[in-house]
Design a protein around this motif. Structure first.
Motif, short mmCIF file in Angstrom:
data_model
loop_
_atom_site.label_atom_id
_atom_site.label_comp_id
_atom_site.label_asym_id
_atom_site.label_seq_id
_atom_site.Cartn_x
_atom_site.Cartn_y
_atom_site.Cartn_z
N PHE A 93 0.85 -1.19 0.00
CA PHE A 93 0.00 0.00 0.00
C PHE A 93 0.88 1.23 0.00
O PHE A 93 2.07 1.19 0.37
N SER A 94 0.32 2.35 -0.44
CA SER A 94 1.02 3.63 -0.42
C SER A 94 0.94 4.22 0.97
O SER A 94 -0.14 4.54 1.46
N ASP A 95 2.09 4.36 1.61
CA ASP A 95 2.17 4.89 2.96
C ASP A 95 2.83 6.27 2.90
O ASP A 95 4.02 6.42 3.10
N GLY A 96 2.02 7.27 2.55
CA GLY A 96 2.58 8.59 2.32
C GLY A 96 3.40 8.60 1.05
O GLY A 96 2.90 8.27 -0.03
N ASP A 97 4.68 8.92 1.18
CA ASP A 97 5.55 9.02 0.01
C ASP A 97 6.24 7.71 -0.34
O ASP A 97 7.00 7.65 -1.30
N VAL A 98 6.01 6.65 0.44
CA VAL A 98 6.66 5.37 0.16
C VAL A 98 5.61 4.29 -0.01
O VAL A 98 4.45 4.44 0.41
N VAL A 99 6.00 3.21 -0.66
CA VAL A 99 5.15 2.03 -0.79
C VAL A 99 5.74 0.93 0.08
O VAL A 99 6.94 0.64 -0.01
N VAL A 100 4.91 0.33 0.93
CA VAL A 100 5.35 -0.71 1.85
C VAL A 100 4.54 -1.97 1.58
O VAL A 100 3.32 -1.92 1.38
N GLY A 101 5.23 -3.11 1.57
CA GLY A 101 4.56 -4.39 1.34
C GLY A 101 5.04 -5.44 2.30
O GLY A 101 6.09 -5.31 2.95
N ILE A 102 4.26 -6.51 2.40
CA ILE A 102 4.61 -7.64 3.26
C ILE A 102 4.04 -8.89 2.62
O ILE A 102 3.09 -8.82 1.82
N ALA A 103 4.59 -10.05 2.95
CA ALA A 103 4.16 -11.31 2.33
C ALA A 103 4.15 -12.42 3.35
O ALA A 103 4.71 -12.32 4.45
N TRP A 104 3.50 -13.50 2.97
CA TRP A 104 3.55 -14.75 3.72
C TRP A 104 4.92 -15.36 3.50
O TRP A 104 5.36 -15.54 2.36
N LEU A 105 5.62 -15.71 4.59
CA LEU A 105 6.96 -16.27 4.48
C LEU A 105 6.85 -17.78 4.27
O LEU A 105 7.21 -18.59 5.12
N ALA A 106 6.34 -18.12 3.11
CA ALA A 106 6.11 -19.52 2.72
C ALA A 106 5.47 -19.49 1.34
O ALA A 106 5.20 -18.42 0.79
N ASN A 107 5.26 -20.66 0.76
CA ASN A 107 4.32 -20.80 -0.35
C ASN A 107 3.83 -22.23 -0.34
O ASN A 107 4.26 -23.03 0.47
N TRP A 108 2.91 -22.54 -1.22
CA TRP A 108 2.21 -23.82 -1.13
C TRP A 108 3.04 -25.01 -1.56
O TRP A 108 2.59 -26.16 -1.45
N ALA A 109 4.28 -24.81 -2.01
CA ALA A 109 5.08 -25.92 -2.53
C ALA A 109 5.47 -26.92 -1.46
O ALA A 109 5.64 -28.10 -1.75
N GLU A 110 5.66 -26.48 -0.24
CA GLU A 110 6.17 -27.36 0.82
C GLU A 110 5.15 -27.56 1.94
O GLU A 110 5.51 -27.89 3.06
N ILE A 111 3.88 -27.38 1.64
CA ILE A 111 2.83 -27.43 2.67
C ILE A 111 1.83 -28.52 2.34
O ILE A 111 1.48 -28.72 1.18
N SER A 112 1.38 -29.19 3.37
CA SER A 112 0.37 -30.24 3.21
C SER A 112 -0.67 -30.08 4.30
O SER A 112 -0.35 -29.67 5.43
N ARG A 113 -1.90 -30.41 3.99
CA ARG A 113 -2.95 -30.38 5.02
C ARG A 113 -2.77 -31.50 6.03
O ARG A 113 -3.46 -31.54 7.04
#
Length: 564
Positions: free
Chosen positions: A379-399
């Motif tokens: 998102f645009s936080d004033g004059d900068v853009v800040v982002g965050i992510a999930w520290l994982a992905n579905w490749a190594e995950i199982s239910r």
């Protein structure tokens, strides 16, 4: 016949101020016998919670009214507790919740990551509604409270002052009453976004999913929270997919933002028979509460054998009203696979121009060569853009297995030299608690990394200089290397299969910041020109580091122990 031995009652005790609320999840153990939790204050019985459900934990709210020494009592033979936490609505934004009890199946990682965000209990995946509201950064996230495995979706919630030190808030969104009856993964409150709604209120947008619902499994809803703690009942705003596009049932992840024409826009992720598509909607309603209509397909992606576009976001890399402003469109490519490296679930960042209706690409790059920065939201936080992510992905995950996950370090998005750079937010320097002695590292020896929460800064003689740093870890071998192929995180995902190559092909870095924590490594090369994130398969601490190749190319090194 002997009667079964009665177990003693279980109790939890805490002093609670007047006006404190308790959020309780409980489940019946024995069919036909209700689960019950009793609350007493200073020896007086004041409230109780009950349920007959033996399949899933039921949510209840208890009010302490006057406050005092609280005792929670329940019978383990009949009652299973998942989570109980306490908070005062008027102070929770500053103090966070007080966790009173959880169980083994939803316990946070032990030992936990030391400076990355993790949920207080249960499962977490995509960040949702990442933004600044009433002056403070908020992070909502996909959440299942009752185990460390993905299931029916809730929204967790936390607030911060600096994007790093988070206070946990009450669970924000819940699955529908029908879905909440059993843990069968049929749906819930799926990913979305949030905007400010005035006077400290927050308006959230989310996908409601119910498997096999007709005519739509997935549709879009909005809800307002006047106090930024609890959401009011939600309203349906996009009831069905646009007609005539031959879309599959994938129709989710609303990302709402202000366009260059001043109108609210919404991106939705979907796919058709050819690949993933990002859909664009718009409303003239200043509140974004109604009047949403479909404008068209904004972007198409059908490479890498992907199944669907996911979690799109579009942010301006400059002032939104300027005609020369470039925008970054970020999309997760579900089930994608890079044939060259074997990496899965890539995330692309396409930079171009956006006029409010059409997006014209100018260049594209991969957002993260380690791929464990998935479902990225910015998102645009004033004059900068800040982002965050999930520290994982579905490749190594199982239910079928427990999975402790975390969020990445928050990052800026900066257009520099014809590339989209993603350095960590400036406030990460506040984590530095003391310098480590790097002399051994510069001499080619072993540098002790203390408790494993470390930032390492390496300066090389020239762009692309070859080097390799190995990390000593009790459970696995990994490191960082640069050679003629580019910059890579060296990591073996498991002993019984070939690991992908986590490679930024062609990278020619001169400086690197390497962040190590329990369970992760993040590499920022040349101030985020190349960024790589990898979730490690255990939360054991990294013990030491050693430059094993290219010591002659190392011109400077610094390292800091990190603390929240």
């Amino acid at each position: 016949m002997n009667e079964p031995t009665k177990q003693p009652a279980a109790t939890r005790t805490a002093f609670l101020d007047s006006g404190t609320l308790l959020h309780v999840w409980l489940k019946a153990v024995v069919p036909g016998r209700a689960a019950r939790l009793d609350l007493s204050l200073d020896g007086r019985a004041v409230a109780s919670a009950e349920t007959d459900n033996i399949e899933e934990f039921a949510f209840r709210v208890l009010d302490t009214t006057a406050g005092g020494m609280a005792v929670l009592t329940w019978e383990p033979q009949t009652t299973s507790l998942s989570v109980v936490y306490a908070f005062r609505p008027d102070t929770v934004m500053a103090d966070g919740i007080m966790l009173l009890t959880h169980n083994e199946t939803n316990a946070p990682p032990s030992p936990s990551p030391l400076y990355h965000f993790v949920p207080p209990f249960g499962w977490m995946n995509d960040p949702n509604g990442f933004g600044r509201f009433a002056g403070k950064p908020h992070l909502f996230y996909q959440h299942y409270p009752h185990s460390k495995r993905w299931n029916n979706m809730h929204w967790g919630h936390a607030v911060s002052d600096d994007f790093l030190r988070w206070r946990h808030l009450p669970v924000f969104l819940f699955p529908s009453e029908d879905i909440s009856q059993r843990p069968d993964g049929r749906g819930g409150a799926y990913s979305g976004s949030a905007i400010a709604a005035g006077d400290g209120a927050i308006r959230v947008f989310f996908t409601d999913k119910m498997e096999n619902r007709e005519p739509e499994e997935q549709n879009q809803w909005t809800a307002v929270s006047a106090d930024a703690i609890a959401a009011a009942p939600a309203d349906l705003i996009v009831p069905r997919r646009p007609e005539g596009l031959n879309l599959t049932r994938d129709f989710r992840d609303p990302y709402v933002f202000k366009g260059p024409d001043g109108r609210w826009k919404m991106l939705l992720a979907s796919r058709d028979r050819e690949g993933g598509v990002v859909l664009l909607y718009e409303t003239a309603d200043p509140a974004g509460a109604k009047g949403w209509h479909f404008l068209g397909i904004l972007h198409r992606e059908n490479r890498f054998g992907m199944k669907a576009a996911e979690c799109p976001c579009l942010v301006p890399l400059g002032h939104t009203g300027h005609s020369e402003t470039r925008w970054a469109l970020i999309v997760g490519l579900l089930t994608s696979r890079c044939a060259e490296t074997g990496r899965r679930n890539l995330t692309t960042a396409t930079v171009g121009r956006f006029d409010g209706r059409n997006f014209t690409p100018e260049f594209e790059q991969e957002l993260d060569f380690g791929t464990d920065a998935y479902a990225f939201q910015a998102f645009s936080d004033g004059d900068v853009v800040v982002g965050i992510a999930w520290l994982a992905n579905w490749a190594e995950i199982s239910r079928q297995i427990d999975y402790q996950s975390a969020a990445t370090l928050p990052r800026q998005l900066v257009l520099r030299g014809g590339s989209l750079c993603t350095p960590p937010v400036h406030s990460v320097t506040s984590l530095r608690s003391g310098m480590l002695d790097t002399q051994a590292l510069q001499d080619g020896g072993r540098m002790d990394l203390g408790d494993g929460a470390v930032e390492i800064l390496l300066e090389l003689a020239a762009p692309g200089s070859a080097f390799k740093i190995d990390f000593e870890h009790p459970d696995l071998e990994f490191g960082v290397e640069q050679n003629a192929d580019g910059l890579a995180i060296l990591y073996q995902a498991s002993a019984d299969r070939t690991s992908p190559r986590y490679l930024a092909r062609g990278a020619r870095a001169k400086s690197l910041r390497i962040f190590l924590d329990r369970g992760s490594i993040e590499v920022f090369a040349d101030d985020g020109r190349w960024t790589g994130t990898k979730r490690l398969r255990t939360f054991a601490a990294v013990r030491a580091g050693r430059i094993s190749e290219g010591i002659e190319n190392l011109t400077a090194a610094a390292a800091w122990q990190l603390r929240l």
